[in-house]
Design an enzyme around this catalytic site. Structure first.
Site, PDB file in Angstrom:
ATOM      1  N   CYS A 142       0.833  -1.200   0.000  1.00  0.00           N
ATOM      2  CA  CYS A 142       0.000   0.000   0.000  1.00  0.00           C
ATOM      3  C   CYS A 142       0.878   1.266   0.000  1.00  0.00           C
ATOM      4  O   CYS A 142       1.538   1.519  -1.003  1.00  0.00           O
ATOM      5  CB  CYS A 142      -0.975  -0.068   1.166  1.00  0.00           C
TER       6      CYS A 142
ATOM      7  N   HIS B 163      -3.352  -4.821   1.802  1.00  0.00           N
ATOM      8  CA  HIS B 163      -2.680  -5.123   3.082  1.00  0.00           C
ATOM      9  C   HIS B 163      -2.696  -6.628   3.373  1.00  0.00           C
ATOM     10  O   HIS B 163      -3.548  -7.094   4.144  1.00  0.00           O
ATOM     11  CB  HIS B 163      -3.399  -4.398   4.224  1.00  0.00           C
TER      12      HIS B 163
ATOM     13  N   GLU C 137      -0.974  -8.226   5.308  1.00  0.00           N
ATOM     14  CA  GLU C 137      -0.636  -8.491   6.724  1.00  0.00           C
ATOM     15  C   GLU C 137      -1.866  -8.416   7.629  1.00  0.00           C
ATOM     16  O   GLU C 137      -1.782  -8.736   8.805  1.00  0.00           O
ATOM     17  CB  GLU C 137       0.451  -7.515   7.196  1.00  0.00           C
TER      18      GLU C 137
HETATM   19  N1  GLN Z   1      -3.473   6.503   1.067  1.00  0.00           N
HETATM   20  C1  GLN Z   1      -2.204   6.170   1.646  1.00  0.00           C
HETATM   21  C2  GLN Z   1      -1.079   6.955   1.006  1.00  0.00           C
HETATM   22  O1  GLN Z   1      -1.308   7.596   0.032  1.00  0.00           O
HETATM   23  C3  GLN Z   1      -1.927   4.700   1.534  1.00  0.00           C
HETATM   24  C4  GLN Z   1      -2.929   3.946   2.348  1.00  0.00           C
HETATM   25  C5  GLN Z   1      -2.412   2.718   2.986  1.00  0.00           C
HETATM   26  O2  GLN Z   1      -1.208   2.482   3.071  1.00  0.00           O
HETATM   27  N2  GLN Z   1      -3.321   1.950   3.505  1.00  0.00           N
HETATM   28  O3  GLN Z   1       0.021   6.929   1.493  1.00  0.00           O
END
Ligand code: GLN
Length: 196
Positions: free
Chosen positions: A79, A163, A165
């Site tokens: 992410c 995610h 995890e």
């Molecule tokens: N929206 C977050 C970002 O731009 C990422 C979201 C996440 O890691 N769950 O950094």
């Protein structure tokens, strides 16, 4: 076998504890990384989800941005971690990624990800996830959601827009540990050799 692998989890901000637990559950030795010197001797590194702007800001102020660029082991970004590794940030992954790309209404959702070569889908938790808009020729798609790549590999890099995890399904972490095992370790004792 995984017991001998030392994996660092970047612990500046975000969902790093869950990665630590999952990797320890798989038998890895896990180190929380907050300083550049903590990368020494690691076989792999996880960059967790969270806020990429915050992670980048802290990484720059602790000298970790350069240290991660120089790190030779396998790296797993989830992410925000995928954003941190992309062309516009650390520049290690040949990916163009759009942040928060699922719009305001569906910022966060759970959905089954189809994995290449696996019958059983993977339950994916997407939290204000990024979307891959462009990927270089060396990027291999390992998981898709509605025909779009959400899990990719580029050499020693593994990147997930969700995610892995946050569920009990450890298949993506197992894959990462396999990649770590196959990525050549930096010459041991390198840190004893003066570089300048
Ligand atoms: N929206 C977050 C970002 O731009 C990422 C979201 C996440 O890691 N769950 O950094």
């Amino acid at each position: 076998m995984n017991g001998s692998l030392r994996i660092g989890v970047l612990a500046l901000q975000g969902a790093f504890r869950e990665h630590v637990q999952m990797l320890e559950g798989l038998g890895a030795e896990v180190v929380e990384v907050r300083l550049p010197e903590e990368l020494a001797g690691l076989d792999g590194l996880v960059i967790p989800g969270g806020e990429s702007t915050t992670i980048m800001r802290l990484a720059h102020s602790y000298g970790l941005a350069e240290a991660i660029r120089a790190f030779q082991g396998a790296i797993f970004g989830t992410c925000a971690g995928m954003i941190v590794l992309d062309r516009d940030h650390l520049g290690l992954a040949d990916l163009e990624v759009e942040r928060n790309a699922y719009g305001r209404q569906v910022r966060s959702f759970e959905a089954d990800v189809e994995l290449a070569g696996e019958k059983r889908p993977l339950h994916g938790v997407f939290i204000r996830s990024p979307r891959i808009h462009d990927a270089g020729a060396g990027v291999e798609v390992l998981g898709e959601l509605d025909g779009e790549p959400v899990l990719v590999r580029e050499g020693r890099l593994l990147l997930a827009s969700f995610h892995p995890e946050l569920t009990d399904d450890s298949r993506v972490h197992e894959l990462f540990l396999e990649m770590v095992e196959h990525t050549s370790r930096p010459v041991s004792g390198l840190s004893l050799i003066p570089t300048h």
